[in-house]
Motif scaffolding. Structure first.
Motif, mmCIF file in Angstrom:
data_model
loop_
_atom_site.group_PDB
_atom_site.id
_atom_site.type_symbol
_atom_site.label_atom_id
_atom_site.label_comp_id
_atom_site.label_asym_id
_atom_site.label_seq_id
_atom_site.Cartn_x
_atom_site.Cartn_y
_atom_site.Cartn_z
ATOM 1 N N LEU A 1 0.838 -1.054 -0.007
ATOM 2 C CA LEU A 1 -0.120 -0.141 -0.046
ATOM 3 C C LEU A 1 0.915 1.309 -0.034
ATOM 4 N N SER A 2 2.076 1.497 0.761
ATOM 5 C CA SER A 2 2.944 2.404 0.922
ATOM 6 C C SER A 2 3.632 2.458 -0.692
ATOM 7 N N ARG A 3 4.062 1.542 -1.111
ATOM 8 C CA ARG A 3 4.327 1.692 -2.545
ATOM 9 C C ARG A 3 3.415 2.058 -3.449
ATOM 10 N N ALA A 4 2.301 1.615 -3.378
ATOM 11 C CA ALA A 4 1.297 2.076 -4.297
ATOM 12 C C ALA A 4 0.804 3.509 -4.048
ATOM 13 N N LYS A 5 0.942 4.212 -2.765
ATOM 14 C CA LYS A 5 0.543 5.505 -2.590
ATOM 15 C C LYS A 5 1.945 6.508 -3.132
ATOM 16 N N LEU A 6 3.297 5.809 -3.029
ATOM 17 C CA LEU A 6 4.426 6.621 -3.421
ATOM 18 C C LEU A 6 4.223 6.656 -5.091
ATOM 19 N N THR A 7 3.717 5.482 -5.765
ATOM 20 C CA THR A 7 3.602 5.737 -6.855
ATOM 21 C C THR A 7 2.532 6.494 -7.680
ATOM 22 N N ALA A 8 1.270 6.573 -6.755
ATOM 23 C CA ALA A 8 0.516 7.382 -7.068
ATOM 24 C C ALA A 8 0.861 8.936 -6.762
ATOM 25 N N GLU A 9 1.545 9.146 -5.767
ATOM 26 C CA GLU A 9 2.233 10.731 -5.744
ATOM 27 C C GLU A 9 3.037 11.078 -6.836
ATOM 28 N N ARG A 10 4.119 10.094 -7.104
ATOM 29 C CA ARG A 10 4.885 10.174 -8.442
ATOM 30 C C ARG A 10 4.143 10.609 -9.814
#
Length: 117
Positions: free
Chosen positions: A27-36
């Motif tokens: 979920l954290s990686r997905a959030k980072l990907t979404a932010e990027r």
């Protein structure tokens, strides 16, 4: 949902904690990907906005250039028309002067060779 609950019931505490941590990391990686992705998208939108403004400016410049070319074409046409009129006037003047010269030469020769009075 039912299958997931059944799977969770069958897992031990350590496995559950590990699965939960894996899910949190995903979920954290997905959030980072979404932010990027959002930052990249915002940058792309900004760039597209700038390019749109450049294209609109270029379109305005082309319209102005087209207008000026139309005016220039008209000016050149007017200049050629004036040139043609002046050329015809010059040719007419030269023809009149040649006729006057021929008449004067005729009278001069006529008087020189005793034809006149």
């Amino acid at each position: 949902p039912f299958c997931a609950a059944a799977r969770l019931r069958g897992m031990s505490g350590d496995t559950l904690t590990t699965s939960y941590q894996d899910a949190e990391e995903a979920l954290s990686r997905a959030k980072l990907t979404a932010e990027r992705t959002e930052r990249v998208g915002a940058h792309v939108l900004g760039t597209l906005g700038d390019q749109r403004q450049q294209l609109l400016g270029a379109a305005d410049g082309l319209e102005a250039a087209d207008h000026e070319l139309g005016r220039t074409k008209q000016t050149i046409s007017d200049l050629f028309a004036r040139l043609a009129r002046r050329r015809r006037c010059l040719i007419g003047t030269a023809a009149v002067l040649a006729l006057i010269a021929a008449v004067l030469l005729y009278w001069k020769l006529r008087n020189a060779f005793g034809g006149g009075g």
